[in-house]
Design a protein around this motif. Structure first.
Motif, short mmCIF file in Angstrom:
data_model
loop_
_atom_site.label_atom_id
_atom_site.label_comp_id
_atom_site.label_asym_id
_atom_site.label_seq_id
_atom_site.Cartn_x
_atom_site.Cartn_y
_atom_site.Cartn_z
N ALA A 86 2.24 8.22 16.12
CA ALA A 86 1.27 7.81 17.14
C ALA A 86 0.46 6.62 16.66
CB ALA A 86 0.36 8.98 17.48
N LEU A 87 1.14 5.72 15.92
CA LEU A 87 0.44 4.63 15.23
C LEU A 87 -0.50 3.83 16.13
CD1 LEU A 87 0.43 3.58 12.37
CD2 LEU A 87 2.32 2.07 12.94
N PHE A 88 -0.03 3.50 17.33
CA PHE A 88 -0.81 2.61 18.20
C PHE A 88 -1.61 3.39 19.26
CE2 PHE A 88 2.64 0.08 16.47
CZ PHE A 88 1.95 -1.01 15.98
N SER A 89 -1.65 4.70 19.13
CA SER A 89 -2.41 5.50 20.10
C SER A 89 -3.87 5.57 19.69
CB SER A 89 -1.86 6.92 20.17
OG SER A 89 -0.51 6.89 20.50
N PRO A 90 -4.77 5.59 20.68
CA PRO A 90 -6.18 5.68 20.34
C PRO A 90 -6.50 7.01 19.65
CG PRO A 90 -5.88 5.79 22.73
CD PRO A 90 -4.54 5.52 22.13
N PHE A 91 -7.45 6.98 18.75
CA PHE A 91 -7.99 8.16 18.06
C PHE A 91 -7.03 8.75 17.04
CE2 PHE A 91 -9.74 8.51 22.51
CZ PHE A 91 -10.81 7.67 22.24
N GLY A 138 3.15 -10.45 24.34
CA GLY A 138 3.89 -10.20 23.10
C GLY A 138 4.09 -8.72 22.88
N ARG A 139 4.69 -8.37 21.74
CA ARG A 139 4.78 -6.96 21.38
C ARG A 139 4.46 -6.80 19.90
NH1 ARG A 139 9.48 -4.54 19.61
NH2 ARG A 139 10.99 -6.03 18.81
N ILE A 140 4.16 -5.57 19.52
CA ILE A 140 3.77 -5.29 18.13
C ILE A 140 4.49 -4.05 17.65
CG2 ILE A 140 1.69 -4.03 18.91
CD1 ILE A 140 0.34 -5.13 16.29
N TRP A 141 4.91 -4.06 16.39
CA TRP A 141 5.58 -2.90 15.83
C TRP A 141 5.34 -2.88 14.33
CZ3 TRP A 141 7.75 -7.44 17.16
CH2 TRP A 141 8.63 -8.06 16.26
N ALA A 142 5.68 -1.75 13.70
CA ALA A 142 5.49 -1.63 12.26
C ALA A 142 6.80 -1.24 11.61
CB ALA A 142 4.42 -0.59 11.96
N GLU A 143 6.98 -1.68 10.38
CA GLU A 143 8.18 -1.35 9.61
C GLU A 143 7.76 -0.98 8.19
OE1 GLU A 143 10.33 -5.00 9.62
OE2 GLU A 143 10.80 -4.90 11.77
N ASP A 144 8.70 -0.36 7.48
CA ASP A 144 8.45 -0.14 6.06
C ASP A 144 8.70 -1.45 5.32
OD1 ASP A 144 7.97 2.61 6.36
OD2 ASP A 144 10.12 2.99 6.43
N GLY A 161 0.80 -1.23 0.00
CA GLY A 161 0.00 0.00 0.00
C GLY A 161 0.82 1.27 0.00
N GLU A 162 0.18 2.33 0.48
CA GLU A 162 0.79 3.66 0.44
C GLU A 162 1.95 3.81 1.43
OE1 GLU A 162 -2.73 5.10 3.52
OE2 GLU A 162 -2.66 5.91 1.47
N GLY A 163 2.06 2.89 2.38
CA GLY A 163 3.12 2.99 3.39
C GLY A 163 2.71 3.91 4.53
N LEU A 164 3.58 3.99 5.53
CA LEU A 164 3.27 4.77 6.72
C LEU A 164 3.79 6.19 6.55
CD1 LEU A 164 4.40 2.05 9.24
CD2 LEU A 164 2.03 2.72 8.79
N SER A 165 2.93 7.15 6.75
CA SER A 165 3.38 8.54 6.67
C SER A 165 4.08 8.90 7.98
CB SER A 165 2.18 9.47 6.45
OG SER A 165 1.39 9.50 7.61
N ASP A 166 4.91 9.94 7.94
CA ASP A 166 5.60 10.38 9.17
C ASP A 166 4.58 10.74 10.24
OD1 ASP A 166 8.02 9.96 8.05
OD2 ASP A 166 8.34 12.04 7.42
N GLU A 167 3.48 11.31 9.77
CA GLU A 167 2.43 11.73 10.70
C GLU A 167 1.85 10.53 11.47
OE1 GLU A 167 0.58 14.60 12.62
OE2 GLU A 167 2.04 14.95 11.02
N THR A 168 1.45 9.47 10.74
CA THR A 168 0.83 8.32 11.38
C THR A 168 1.85 7.54 12.20
OG1 THR A 168 1.16 7.00 9.40
CG2 THR A 168 -1.00 7.95 9.68
N ARG A 169 3.10 7.50 11.72
CA ARG A 169 4.14 6.74 12.39
C ARG A 169 4.31 7.17 13.85
NH1 ARG A 169 8.13 4.32 8.95
NH2 ARG A 169 7.45 5.69 7.30
N ILE A 211 -9.02 3.47 16.55
CA ILE A 211 -8.77 2.67 17.76
C ILE A 211 -8.40 1.22 17.45
CG2 ILE A 211 -10.21 4.11 19.26
CD1 ILE A 211 -12.26 1.86 19.22
N GLY A 212 -8.43 0.85 16.16
CA GLY A 212 -8.12 -0.54 15.80
C GLY A 212 -6.73 -0.98 16.26
#
Ligand code: ADP
Length: 243
Positions: A178-183, A207-213, A168-176, A193-194
């Protein structure tokens, strides 16, 4: 055994913690509104209306998150057990791909036989996958190449790592940030909130969760869960039949 999220009916602690933000918002907007009411000559000053409207919006947000958590807790089975990720993935696929947007999205599933069984609440892990798969599908909307790949592999400390990758479009700096924060949502109609619920579930399992490009564009979400021995009734089954 991993730490349980607390007594049945209690809010998972990270979410309860995050609820403070909108609730503190409610309190301070209402306090500001009252101060304005006290001092204003005209009781219906636009500032008062605006402050109370903000309070209302913050309260609605808080209500939505509490409702999602209640659903989560209500669906929670009492105990965790050895779960077959191959089976859960196929289920999550079925549900996730019912979505209209899934049309035209190619998918690949690859289960490492050494990373197939986890100690988990099956319904909650299905929820995690549905959230990640839905996001992945949405991220590829309008992209020339629409593919998602779900995979597992063994991780350190007797954990299993699972990934959901997209083109997809990838993660923008903006979303990166606070990716896992509510709202936090980059979508016009997103509630945001997903991923917050997803993180709560994964962490409740230890466990833990993280995102990468992703290497060729897009995003990869990875999370870990405690590995389990195959459930006795399933031990005779082939390890690659279902994926
Ligand atoms: P929502 O989907 O309601 O916005 P989420 O918490 O699931 O809430 O996601 C938060 C935001 O993170 C999304 O709005 C999107 O901007 C970003 N995001 C999540 N998954 C992906 C992905 N696979 N690719 C790109 N951005 C993503």
């Amino acid at each position: 055994q991993f730490p349980r999220p607390g007594p049945r009916g209690a809010l998972p602690s990270t979410m309860a913690h995050e609820l403070n933000q909108p609730l503190t918002g409610v309190a301070s907007y209402v306090r500001g509104g009252l101060r304005l009411l006290d001092s204003a000559e005209a009781p219906l000053a636009p500032e008062v209306r605006s402050a109370l409207e903000s309070a209302e919006a913050a309260a609605i947000q808080a209500g939505q998150i509490v409702r999602s958590l209640r659903e989560l807790v209500a669906r929670k089975t009492v105990s965790t057990q050895a779960q077959d990720l191959a089976r859960i993935i196929m289920d999550a696929n079925v549900l996730g791909f019912i979505d209209e947007q899934a049309r035209g999205v190619k998918r690949r599933v690859s289960i490492d036989p050494e990373a197939r069984w986890v100690e988990a609440d099956g319904i909650q892990i299905q929820q995690v996958l549905i959230n990640l798969i839905r996001n992945a599908i949405e991220a590829t909307t309008g992209c020339p190449r629409r593919e998602i790949a779900i995979a597992t592999r063994p991780a350190a400390k007797n954990m299993v790592e699972m990934s959901v990758a997209d083109t997809g479009e990838g993660l923008s700096d903006e979303t990166r940030k606070a990716l896992f924060s509510p709202f936090m949502s980059g979508k016009p109609d997103g509630m945001g909130i997903g991923l917050s619920i997803t993180r709560t579930i994964v962490e409740a399992h230890g466990g833990r969760i993280w995102a990468e490009d992703a290497p060729d564009g897009g995003a990869v979400f990875r999370f870990t869960l405690p590995a389990a021995r195959p459930a006795p009734a399933n031990e005779h089954r082939s390890t690659d039949a279902e994926a």
